[in-house]
Enzyme design. Sequence first.
Site, PDB file in Angstrom:
ATOM      1  N   HIS A 123     -28.368  21.446 -34.287  1.00 58.20           N
ATOM      2  CA  HIS A 123     -28.917  22.814 -34.371  1.00 58.20           C
ATOM      3  C   HIS A 123     -28.166  23.772 -33.448  1.00 58.20           C
ATOM      4  CE1 HIS A 123     -32.519  20.932 -36.269  1.00 58.20           C
ATOM      5  NE2 HIS A 123     -32.272  19.985 -35.365  1.00 58.20           N
ATOM      6  N   SER A 164      -5.281  42.157 -29.737  1.00 61.39           N
ATOM      7  CA  SER A 164      -5.945  43.292 -30.378  1.00 61.39           C
ATOM      8  C   SER A 164      -5.081  44.529 -30.174  1.00 61.39           C
ATOM      9  CB  SER A 164      -7.312  43.499 -29.732  1.00 61.39           C
ATOM     10  OG  SER A 164      -7.711  44.845 -29.852  1.00 61.39           O
ATOM     11  N   LYS A 221      -7.733  40.835 -25.227  1.00 59.84           N
ATOM     12  CA  LYS A 221      -8.128  39.915 -26.300  1.00 59.84           C
ATOM     13  C   LYS A 221      -7.080  38.858 -26.645  1.00 59.84           C
ATOM     14  CE  LYS A 221     -11.047  40.642 -29.114  1.00 59.84           C
ATOM     15  NZ  LYS A 221     -12.368  40.472 -29.599  1.00 59.84           N
ATOM     16  N   GLU A 279      -9.741  31.614 -38.024  1.00 65.58           N
ATOM     17  CA  GLU A 279     -10.614  32.494 -38.822  1.00 65.58           C
ATOM     18  C   GLU A 279     -10.087  32.642 -40.245  1.00 65.58           C
ATOM     19  OE1 GLU A 279     -11.874  36.152 -36.437  1.00 65.58           O
ATOM     20  OE2 GLU A 279     -10.380  35.192 -35.159  1.00 65.58           O
TER      21      GLU A 279
END
Length: 457
Positions: free
Chosen positions: A156, A277, A283, A290
């Site tokens: 979970h 970024s 970043k 992704e």
Amino acid sequence: MKKLWGGRFQKTPEQWVDEFGASIHFDQELVEEDITGSLAHVKMLGNCGIISQEEAEQITNGLTILLDKAKKNELEFSVNYEDIHLNIEKMLIDEIGPVGGKLHTGRSRNDQVATDMHLYLRKHVANVVELIDGLQQSLLNKAENHVETILPGYTHLQRAQPISFAHHLMAYFWMLDRDKQRFQESLKRINISPLGSAALAGTTFPIDREFTAKELQFDGIYENSLDGVSDRDFIIEFLSNSSLLMMHLSRFCEEIILWCSQEFQFIELDDTYATGSSIMPQKKNPDMAELIRGKTGRVYGNLMSLLTILKGLPLAYNKDLQEDKEGMFDTVKTIEGSLQIFIGMVDTLNVNEEKMEKATKEDFSNATELADYLSMKGMPFREAHEVVGTLVYQCIQQGIYLKDLSFDQYKEASSLFEEDIYEIINPYEAVKKRMSAGGTGFEMVRKAIEKAKTTLL
Ligand code: ARG
């Protein structure tokens, strides 16, 4: 522009209609397979006396020239000749004269295109199997270095029980093993020749289908000509196997993305597999992971698309089937690319062992150890669960962990507790002791790694 099939027509379609119907802008991907199939076909025509040996030789020479040019990317395709098959036939006739028109004897584009796709998938599935194996090898290498690296295991997405990092990596190894088996097994159905099914009914020419099948290294021929030209199961199966593979990669990507977040900091991706970024200078984004997670969607889409295309089709060939190709090419490119990236990403990722281990000490994922401890001393497990649950609650109230409770507090909760509990709740010890088959105990993981090695190609 007169069509190669234009005899019974008075008018030709307008250019834009031609373009809508054409497939040459994508099926040129099949150029080498198309010529290879034709080379086998013409050899058979000559051997069976359907055309003279001299004609067969002329056609073979012409096709060989075209194959050579194809490999050098020197062929120029035209939408006026609709698809790869007619483009090559036109080029052949231009190259060697009207005798080139004999190539299509006893054959149709319907069995031709199916043959091309069988050849194409055979080649790429073999490559995919190699790539999966390569990724498994990378996982194995990482796992070997991290048998005793411990981190929280989750259910979970809540910390559950500590585990070995190698054990976690090896879970993906076995998923990939199933994927590899599925692709390998599918080759049985991919490597069957539809050539000689002709348009749908076979042909009156005394062709030899076994001969062309052998020439093209197929394992056998389609038993039924109608099935031979209308079957696309082998592509659906490929898309389905690819969907499963991508689903596995996508789950792994999700974990990689979580693990390299500020919140986890379990791993750091190599700079070469991350991006920055354009606005936020700090970043470092896990773009590749992704993207692979995102690309899973298009592979599922390609599967759905082909299943839907096929579902209402009467036998045998229908032009709808031309829609089978782009999804297949796209999927091949997507899974081959994703696997290649993944291998590099896994090989270069840095494991933050301290962070992982620290995480196992700042949670209650050792609570099961205490409950097991009590139940081994005779307390019914359900009761032990309650006792430890109460201790966890006390800790939460005080903002401490189980290791911080005093021995008196333990004794108060149950007289069965002895001094050894502090050893018992040490996460490292907890992992080490899980020696059931397939469990995360270090020795068990080492055995699993040895066994895994025997499944590699
Ligand atoms: N371009 C066609 C396809 O990809 C080739 C087969 C065409 N056959 C036909 N009878 N129109 O499906």
